[in-house]
Design an enzyme around this catalytic site. Structure first.
Site, short mmCIF file in Angstrom:
data_model
loop_
_atom_site.label_atom_id
_atom_site.label_comp_id
_atom_site.label_asym_id
_atom_site.label_seq_id
_atom_site.Cartn_x
_atom_site.Cartn_y
_atom_site.Cartn_z
N THR A 93 47.73 -32.86 -66.94
CA THR A 93 47.03 -31.99 -66.01
C THR A 93 46.78 -30.66 -66.70
OG1 THR A 93 48.15 -33.02 -64.14
CG2 THR A 93 47.11 -30.89 -63.74
N LYS A 169 41.50 -34.29 -60.67
CA LYS A 169 42.97 -34.22 -60.66
C LYS A 169 43.45 -32.95 -59.98
CE LYS A 169 47.34 -34.59 -61.94
NZ LYS A 169 48.30 -35.48 -61.28
N LYS A 239 52.01 -24.33 -60.74
CA LYS A 239 51.12 -24.27 -61.90
C LYS A 239 49.79 -24.96 -61.60
CE LYS A 239 51.10 -27.35 -64.93
NZ LYS A 239 50.29 -28.58 -65.27
#
Length: 292
Positions: A93, A169, A239
Site C-alpha cells: 500500500t 486500494k 498511515k
C-alpha cells in the site's frame, strides 16, 4: 517460474509461504533477516541483498510504506538489477505519488512495473484468499498471473496505469476505517443503554452488516481484546488514511468523514494504541462515552 520476494511482514510472509508451497522457485529478502528462516526451511533461497531477488521472472515487493520502498530501490539499485524480462510487482500500500514515481523510474530504465495491492488481512493471506487489484500493461500482468493466482482468490484488473490500483486500494482502506469507526461508535451508544457490545455486534454482523469488513473486526470489539499480532495495526490504518486524504486533496476532493475518522485515529495513537489491531478504534468511542 523464478520469483523474488522482498518484504516479509504480517501479510508478506504468508504470501511468500504460499508461493513456496506451490513449488515456485522463490528467493526472499527482508531487512530483519531472521524472518527469512521459516521460508528457507520450507524451500526458499535467502538473498544477501534485495538485488539478489531481482534476477527472476517476477519480483514482488511487499514493503511497509513509500519510504521503505524508495530506500530499498535507491540503496540497492533494484531497478538496475532487474532482468530485461523481469516484472516488478509492487503489492504494498503506497501513495499515488509513489506509484507514479515508480512507474516513471522503471519506464526510463526500460524495465517493467505493475501495481498489485492486496485486499485482506493476514489470515486471508494465509488462506490464499486475497483479492488482488492489478494495474499496468496487460502482458506484464499475465506474466505475473501464475504467482498472483497462487496468492489470491481473484485478480481485479484496474487499467493500464499502475497508480490506478493504488487509488482503489486507498479508497478501500478508507471505507474500511470508516466502517470500523462507525461500528465502534454504535457499539458504545448501545452500551450506554446496558446492551452488551457482543450482543449488538452479533446482531449487526449477521444481518444488515454481514460483510467481512464488519465481521473481521467485531469479535475483538466484543471482547475488547485488541492484541492481535496478525491483525491490521491501528498505526498502519492511520498511515493509509493519510494517503487516502492526500490523494483526495490532490484532486480537490473533500472527504469530511475521513477527516473525522483521522481525528479519532490520532486520539488512539496518542493513547498508545498504535500497535493494537484497528478494532481498538472502538476504545476511543468508549472513552468519549465514559464507559468502563
Amino acid at each position: 517460474m523464478k520469483i523474488g520476494f522482498i518484504g516479509l511482514g504480517a501479510i508478506g510472509t504468508p504470501m511468500a509461504q504460499n508461493l513456496v508451497a506451490a513449488d515456485f522457485d522463490v528467493t526472499v529478502w527482508n531487512r530483519s533477516a531472521d524472518k527469512c528462516a521459516p521460508l528457507v526451511e520450507a524451500g526458499a533461497t535467502q538473498a544477501d541483498t534485495p538485488a539478489g531477488c531481482a534476477a527472476c521472472d517476477v519480483m514482488i515487493t511487499m514493503l511497509a510504506d513509500d519510504d521503505a520502498l524508495a530506500s530499498v530501490v535507491a540503496e540497492h539499485g533494484l531497478i538496475e538489477a532487474m532482468g530485461d524480462d523481469t516484472v516488478h510487482v509492487n503489492m504494498a500500500t503506497v501513495s499515488v505519488a509513489c506509484a507514479r514515481d515508480m512507474a516513471d523510474r522503471h519506464e526510463k530504465a526500460g524495465k517493467t512495473y505493475i501495481s498489485a495491492p492486496v485486499l485482506g488481512r493476514p489470515d486471508i493471506a494465509k488462506a490464499a484468499k486475497l483479492n488482488i487489484v492489478t494495474a499496468g500493461a496487460d502482458a506484464a500482468i499475465e506474466r505475473a498471473r501464475p504467482a498472483l493466482d497462487t496468492m489470491g482468490a481473484k485478480v481485479w484488473p484496474a487499467g493500464s496505469e499502475p497508480y490506478r490500483a493504488n487509488v482503489i486500494k486507498l479508497a478501500t482502506n478508507y471505507m474500511l476505517m470508516t466502517a470500523v469507526e462507525t461500528m465502534g461508535e454504535a457499539a458504545a451508544m448501545t452500551a450506554k443503554y446496558g446492551i452488551e457490545p457482543g450482543d449488538f455486534l452479533d446482531i449487526i454482523t449477521h444481518s444488515v452488516f454481514a460483510a467481512p469488513a464488519y465481521q473481521g473486526y467485531a469479535p475483538a470489539m466484543a471482547k475488547r481484546d485488541y492484541d492481535n499480532p496478525e491483525g491490521f495495526k491501528l498505526k498502519l490504518g492511520a498511515k493509509d488514511m493519510d494517503l487516502a486524504l492526500a490523494a483526495a486533496r490532490a484532486e480537490n476532493m473533500a472527504m469530511p468523514v475521513g477527516a473525522a475518522v483521522r481525528e479519532r485515529l490520532s486520539e488512539a495513537l496518542a493513547a498508545g494504541e498504535g500497535e493494537l489491531d484497528l478494532s481498538a478504534l472502538a476504545e476511543v468511542s468508549r472513552r468519549h462515552g465514559h464507559l468502563d
